[in-house]
Design an enzyme around this catalytic site. Structure first.
Site, PDB file in Angstrom:
ATOM      1  N   HIS A 118       0.884  -1.163   0.000  1.00  0.00           N
ATOM      2  CA  HIS A 118       0.000   0.000   0.000  1.00  0.00           C
ATOM      3  C   HIS A 118       0.920   1.210   0.000  1.00  0.00           C
ATOM      4  O   HIS A 118       2.006   1.165   0.593  1.00  0.00           O
ATOM      5  CB  HIS A 118      -0.847   0.065   1.279  1.00  0.00           C
ATOM      6  CG  HIS A 118      -1.737  -1.098   1.519  1.00  0.00           C
ATOM      7  ND1 HIS A 118      -1.290  -2.271   2.094  1.00  0.00           N
ATOM      8  CD2 HIS A 118      -3.043  -1.274   1.271  1.00  0.00           C
ATOM      9  CE1 HIS A 118      -2.305  -3.106   2.214  1.00  0.00           C
ATOM     10  NE2 HIS A 118      -3.367  -2.534   1.710  1.00  0.00           N
TER      11      HIS A 118
ATOM     12  N   ASP B  34       2.345   1.797   3.338  1.00  0.00           N
ATOM     13  CA  ASP B  34       3.273   0.789   3.889  1.00  0.00           C
ATOM     14  C   ASP B  34       4.704   1.264   3.608  1.00  0.00           C
ATOM     15  O   ASP B  34       5.630   0.964   4.360  1.00  0.00           O
ATOM     16  CB  ASP B  34       3.104  -0.559   3.178  1.00  0.00           C
ATOM     17  CG  ASP B  34       1.736  -1.169   3.350  1.00  0.00           C
ATOM     18  OD1 ASP B  34       1.058  -0.868   4.355  1.00  0.00           O
ATOM     19  OD2 ASP B  34       1.328  -1.934   2.458  1.00  0.00           O
TER      20      ASP B  34
ATOM     21  N   MET C  46       2.508  -5.842  -7.847  1.00  0.00           N
ATOM     22  CA  MET C  46       1.219  -5.250  -7.503  1.00  0.00           C
ATOM     23  C   MET C  46       1.404  -4.127  -6.492  1.00  0.00           C
ATOM     24  O   MET C  46       2.263  -4.209  -5.614  1.00  0.00           O
ATOM     25  CB  MET C  46       0.286  -6.330  -6.946  1.00  0.00           C
ATOM     26  CG  MET C  46      -1.093  -5.859  -6.530  1.00  0.00           C
ATOM     27  SD  MET C  46      -1.196  -5.289  -4.805  1.00  0.00           S
ATOM     28  CE  MET C  46      -1.496  -6.826  -3.969  1.00  0.00           C
TER      29      MET C  46
ATOM     30  N   GLU D 153     -10.957  -6.193  -5.034  1.00  0.00           N
ATOM     31  CA  GLU D 153     -10.968  -7.217  -3.986  1.00  0.00           C
ATOM     32  C   GLU D 153     -12.187  -7.051  -3.102  1.00  0.00           C
ATOM     33  O   GLU D 153     -12.401  -5.993  -2.497  1.00  0.00           O
ATOM     34  CB  GLU D 153      -9.706  -7.119  -3.134  1.00  0.00           C
ATOM     35  CG  GLU D 153      -9.680  -8.135  -1.997  1.00  0.00           C
ATOM     36  CD  GLU D 153      -8.384  -8.122  -1.252  1.00  0.00           C
ATOM     37  OE1 GLU D 153      -7.391  -7.580  -1.769  1.00  0.00           O
ATOM     38  OE2 GLU D 153      -8.352  -8.644  -0.136  1.00  0.00           O
TER      39      GLU D 153
ATOM     40  N   LYS E 164     -14.819  -8.128   0.094  1.00  0.00           N
ATOM     41  CA  LYS E 164     -14.864  -8.645   1.473  1.00  0.00           C
ATOM     42  C   LYS E 164     -16.249  -8.316   2.006  1.00  0.00           C
ATOM     43  O   LYS E 164     -16.757  -7.217   1.767  1.00  0.00           O
ATOM     44  CB  LYS E 164     -13.779  -8.009   2.331  1.00  0.00           C
ATOM     45  CG  LYS E 164     -13.646  -8.610   3.728  1.00  0.00           C
ATOM     46  CD  LYS E 164     -12.459  -7.998   4.478  1.00  0.00           C
ATOM     47  CE  LYS E 164     -12.336  -8.534   5.892  1.00  0.00           C
ATOM     48  NZ  LYS E 164     -11.206  -7.924   6.618  1.00  0.00           N
TER      49      LYS E 164
ATOM     50  N   GLU F 279      -9.917 -13.137  -2.470  1.00  0.00           N
ATOM     51  CA  GLU F 279      -9.107 -13.585  -1.328  1.00  0.00           C
ATOM     52  C   GLU F 279      -9.803 -14.749  -0.641  1.00  0.00           C
ATOM     53  O   GLU F 279     -11.008 -14.690  -0.358  1.00  0.00           O
ATOM     54  CB  GLU F 279      -8.876 -12.464  -0.327  1.00  0.00           C
ATOM     55  CG  GLU F 279      -8.096 -12.937   0.904  1.00  0.00           C
ATOM     56  CD  GLU F 279      -7.688 -11.860   1.864  1.00  0.00           C
ATOM     57  OE1 GLU F 279      -7.163 -10.836   1.417  1.00  0.00           O
ATOM     58  OE2 GLU F 279      -7.929 -12.025   3.076  1.00  0.00           O
TER      59      GLU F 279
ATOM     60  N   HIS G 120     -11.803 -13.945   2.558  1.00  0.00           N
ATOM     61  CA  HIS G 120     -12.967 -13.062   2.388  1.00  0.00           C
ATOM     62  C   HIS G 120     -14.175 -13.808   1.834  1.00  0.00           C
ATOM     63  O   HIS G 120     -15.297 -13.621   2.335  1.00  0.00           O
ATOM     64  CB  HIS G 120     -12.611 -11.876   1.496  1.00  0.00           C
ATOM     65  CG  HIS G 120     -11.520 -11.036   2.065  1.00  0.00           C
ATOM     66  ND1 HIS G 120     -11.016  -9.935   1.415  1.00  0.00           N
ATOM     67  CD2 HIS G 120     -10.825 -11.128   3.230  1.00  0.00           C
ATOM     68  CE1 HIS G 120     -10.072  -9.385   2.160  1.00  0.00           C
ATOM     69  NE2 HIS G 120      -9.936 -10.107   3.257  1.00  0.00           N
TER      70      HIS G 120
ATOM     71  N   ASP H 125      -5.409 -13.377  -3.733  1.00  0.00           N
ATOM     72  CA  ASP H 125      -4.863 -13.277  -2.371  1.00  0.00           C
ATOM     73  C   ASP H 125      -5.041 -14.617  -1.669  1.00  0.00           C
ATOM     74  O   ASP H 125      -6.157 -15.021  -1.355  1.00  0.00           O
ATOM     75  CB  ASP H 125      -5.605 -12.192  -1.579  1.00  0.00           C
ATOM     76  CG  ASP H 125      -5.024 -10.812  -1.815  1.00  0.00           C
ATOM     77  OD1 ASP H 125      -5.510  -9.840  -1.189  1.00  0.00           O
ATOM     78  OD2 ASP H 125      -4.082 -10.701  -2.625  1.00  0.00           O
TER      79      ASP H 125
ATOM     80  N   ASP I 219     -11.799 -12.105   9.802  1.00  0.00           N
ATOM     81  CA  ASP I 219     -10.794 -12.276   8.752  1.00  0.00           C
ATOM     82  C   ASP I 219      -9.471 -12.736   9.366  1.00  0.00           C
ATOM     83  O   ASP I 219      -8.712 -11.952   9.920  1.00  0.00           O
ATOM     84  CB  ASP I 219     -10.590 -10.914   8.055  1.00  0.00           C
ATOM     85  CG  ASP I 219      -9.717 -11.028   6.825  1.00  0.00           C
ATOM     86  OD1 ASP I 219      -9.343  -9.969   6.282  1.00  0.00           O
ATOM     87  OD2 ASP I 219      -9.397 -12.161   6.405  1.00  0.00           O
TER      88      ASP I 219
ATOM     89  N   ASP J  84      -6.803 -14.471   7.939  1.00  0.00           N
ATOM     90  CA  ASP J  84      -5.571 -14.311   7.142  1.00  0.00           C
ATOM     91  C   ASP J  84      -4.484 -15.292   7.592  1.00  0.00           C
ATOM     92  O   ASP J  84      -3.304 -14.941   7.696  1.00  0.00           O
ATOM     93  CB  ASP J  84      -5.041 -12.879   7.248  1.00  0.00           C
ATOM     94  CG  ASP J  84      -5.974 -11.865   6.584  1.00  0.00           C
ATOM     95  OD1 ASP J  84      -5.871 -10.671   6.922  1.00  0.00           O
ATOM     96  OD2 ASP J  84      -6.803 -12.272   5.741  1.00  0.00           O
TER      97      ASP J  84
ATOM     98  N   ASP K  72      -1.648 -12.942   1.045  1.00  0.00           N
ATOM     99  CA  ASP K  72      -2.107 -11.815   1.859  1.00  0.00           C
ATOM    100  C   ASP K  72      -2.470 -12.381   3.229  1.00  0.00           C
ATOM    101  O   ASP K  72      -3.646 -12.604   3.545  1.00  0.00           O
ATOM    102  CB  ASP K  72      -3.314 -11.133   1.219  1.00  0.00           C
ATOM    103  CG  ASP K  72      -3.702  -9.886   2.004  1.00  0.00           C
ATOM    104  OD1 ASP K  72      -4.719  -9.270   1.664  1.00  0.00           O
ATOM    105  OD2 ASP K  72      -2.991  -9.552   2.973  1.00  0.00           O
TER     106      ASP K  72
HETATM  107  C1  DIG Z   1      -6.925  -7.059   2.751  1.00  0.00           C
HETATM  108  O1  DIG Z   1      -7.242  -8.368   2.408  1.00  0.00           O
HETATM  109  C2  DIG Z   1      -6.533  -6.275   1.544  1.00  0.00           C
HETATM  110  C3  DIG Z   1      -5.526  -5.235   1.904  1.00  0.00           C
HETATM  111  O2  DIG Z   1      -4.522  -5.884   2.619  1.00  0.00           O
HETATM  112  C4  DIG Z   1      -5.007  -4.826   0.582  1.00  0.00           C
HETATM  113  O3  DIG Z   1      -5.636  -3.644   0.216  1.00  0.00           O
HETATM  114  C5  DIG Z   1      -5.382  -5.938  -0.378  1.00  0.00           C
HETATM  115  C6  DIG Z   1      -4.200  -6.284  -1.211  1.00  0.00           C
HETATM  116  O4  DIG Z   1      -4.075  -7.622  -1.418  1.00  0.00           O
HETATM  117  N1  DIG Z   1      -5.898  -7.002   0.478  1.00  0.00           N
HETATM  118 MN    MN Z   2      -6.364  -9.208   0.561  1.00  0.00          MN
HETATM  119 MN    MN Z   3      -8.055 -10.717   4.597  1.00  0.00          MN
END
Ligand code: DIG
Ligand code: MN
Ligand code: MN
Length: 388
Positions: free
Chosen positions: A55, A58, A89, A182, A184, A218, A221, A246, A256, A258, A288
C-alpha cells in the site's frame, strides 16, 4: 524427496504489510518491533519470495515530506536491486486514516471522495514507478453500519464514478496497468459494499472500461461469507477476470483470520492449487496473510516459508492426482457418454428441439446410477495423506 524450494518462476509474493505485521489486534498491542520496508524486502529475499507488494503508506508514511519520500523510494529501489525482488502489484491505503472512517470513494463527504481520488492517483504513480502491472482496490471502509446513512445505490454510483475516473487517469498517463477489485463482506465496516467476488464481477460490467478491470479474490474473504472460494475463482477465470489472487486461509464464519496458506482447510487449498495449475494461471501467488501473534520474526519467516512450501507440496499432489490411474479411471466412468444424446447436443436448432422432445429417457435408470464420489473423494484424501 522433492525439492519444495520457492523459485522466481513460482511467482510467490507477499505484501509489506504481511510479514511486516507487528501483531496488533483489536484486543492487543503490537508484539513485534516494526521492520523498515528495506528490512522486509531482505526478509522476503531470505525466505525465497519472488516479489513484494505494498500500500502507498506501507512504504511512504502519509505525512512524509517530498524529500523523505524520495529517500524511502531510493532505498527501497536499492533493496529490490540488491535482492532481485520485483513489485508486481501495488494498492492504496484508503482505510487506516480517520479521514476514511465513512469510506473513501463512497464517503458522504465530497471532499473525502475527492481526496481519495487524489491519494489513489499518487499511489498509482508510485506503484507504476516501482514496476507494478496490477493495481488492487480493497474498499475496506466502503460500507455501512446503518443503511440510514446512505443509499446503497449512491454507494454503487460513487464507486463506479471513482473507478471510471481512475481508469481514465491510467489511460491518460499511458500506464500499462490493470485494476483488480478485492471483495470482502464485512470488517472493518459492519457491511462492505460489493461484498463478494460475484458482486465485483457484476459491478465491473457497469464500468466505462471493463476490459481494464478484473478481480483479486481472497480466500478468507469469500469464506467469511460462507462461500466456496474455488467456485468464485473459477467464475472469475471463466470471465477472463482473474487478474490477481490473495492466498491465505480461514475458518468459515470467523473474523478475517488471514492464516498461513493451507493451515486451516487443506482440502480446499488443494483444489484451489490444482485449479490454478490446471488452467495455467500465470499471475502472482500473493500471500495476503500474516503470522500468528505468538510469533517472533523467526516465526514470521516460518510462516512465509510455510505458505510457499504448502503451495508447492499441493502442486505436487495435484500432479499426482491428475496422474493417478484409479482416479482417472473413475473420472472416465463418471463422465462416460454412450452417444445417446448426440442428436441434440450443442447450440439450439428447431430440429434438435424436436428430436429432444421425442426422445424417451429411462428416468429410473438415471436416478439409480451410483456415481462413486465417495471412492473418488477417499482417493483424493489418500493422495493428500500421502498413502497413495
Ligand atoms: C486485505 O485483504 C486487503 C488489503 O490488505 C489490501 O488492500 C489488499 C491487497 O491484497 N488485500
Ligand atoms: Mn487481501
Ligand atoms: Mn483478509
Amino acid at each position: 524427496m522433492t525439492d519444495y524450494t520457492p523459485k522466481p518462476e513460482h511467482r510467490f509474493t507477499f505484501g509489506l504489510w504481511t510479514v511486516g505485521n507487528v501483531g496488533r489486534d483489536p484486543f492487543g498491542e503490537p508484539v513485534r518491533e516494526p521492520l523498515s520496508p528495506v528490512e522486509i524486502v531482505q526478509l522476503l529475499a531470505e525466505v525465497g519470495a519472488y516479489g513484494v507488494n505494498f500500500h502507498d503508506n506501507d512504504l511512504i508514511p502519509i505525512d512524509a515530506t517530498p524529500a523523505e519520500r524520495d529517500k524511502i523510494v531510493a532505498d527501497f529501489k536499492k533493496a529490490l536491486a540488491d535482492t532481485g525482488l520485483v513489485v508486481p502489484m501495488a494498492t492504496t491505503n484508503l482505510f487506516t486514516d480517520p479521514a476514511f472512517k465513512d469510506g473513501a470513494f463512497t464517503s458522504n463527504d465530497p471532499k473525502v471522495r475527492a481526496y481519495a481520488l487524489q491519494k489513489t492517483m499518487n499511489a498509482i504513480d508510485l506503484g507504476v514507478e516501482l514496476g507494478a502491472k496490477v493495481y488492487v482496490f480493497w474498499g475496506g471502509r466502503e460500507g455501512a453500519e446503518t443503511d440510514a446513512a446512505k443509499s446503497p445505490l449512491d454507494a454503487i454510483q460513487r464507486n463506479r464514478e471513482a473507478m471510471n475516473f481512475l481508469c481514465d487517469y491510467v489511460i491518460d498517463q499511458g500506464y500499462d496497468l490493470k485494476f483488480a477489485l478485492e471483495a470482502k463482506p464485512n470488517e472493518p465496516r459492519g457491511h462492505i459494499y460489493n461484498a463478494t467476488t460475484g458482486h465485483m464481477l457484476a459491478f465491473i460490467e457497469t464500468l466505462d472500461h471493463p476490459e481494464m478491470v478484473g478481480v483479486n479474490p481472497e480466500v478468507a474473504h469469500e469464506q467469511m461469507a460462507g462461500l466456496n472460494f474455488l467456485h468464485g475463482v473459477a467464475q472469475a477465470w471463466d470471465a477472463g477476470k482473474l487478474f490477481h489472487i490473495d492466498l491465505n486461509d480461514q475458518v468459515i464464519g470467523r473474523y478475517d483470520q488471514d492464516f498461513r496458506f493451507g493451515s486451516a482447510d487443506i482440502k480446499s487449498a488443494f483444489f484451489l492449487v490444482k485449479f490454478l495449475e490446471d488452467v495455467g494461471y500465470q499471475g502472482s501467488r500473493h500471500f495476503d496473510a500474516h503470522a500468528y501473534r505468538t510469533e517472533d520474526y523467526e516465526g514470521v519467516k516460518d510462516f512465509a516459508r510455510g505458505c510457499m512450501r504448502t503451495y508447492l507440496i499441493l502442486k505436487e499432489k495435484a500432479a499426482q492426482w491428475n496422474a493417478d490411474p484409479e482416479i482417472q479411471a473413475l473420472l472416465a466412468e463418471i463422465n462416460r457418454d454412450d452417444g445417446e444424446t448426440d442428436p441434440f447436443k450443442g447450440a439450439y436448432t428447431a430440429a434438435k428441439a424436436a428430436a429432444l422432445r421425442a426422445h424417451r429417457f429411462d428416468r429410473k435408470a438415471l436416478g439409480a446410477r451410483g456415481l462413486a464420489y465417495e471412492r473418488l473423494d477417499q482417493l483424493t484424501i489418500e493422495v493428500l495423506l500421502g498413502v497413495r
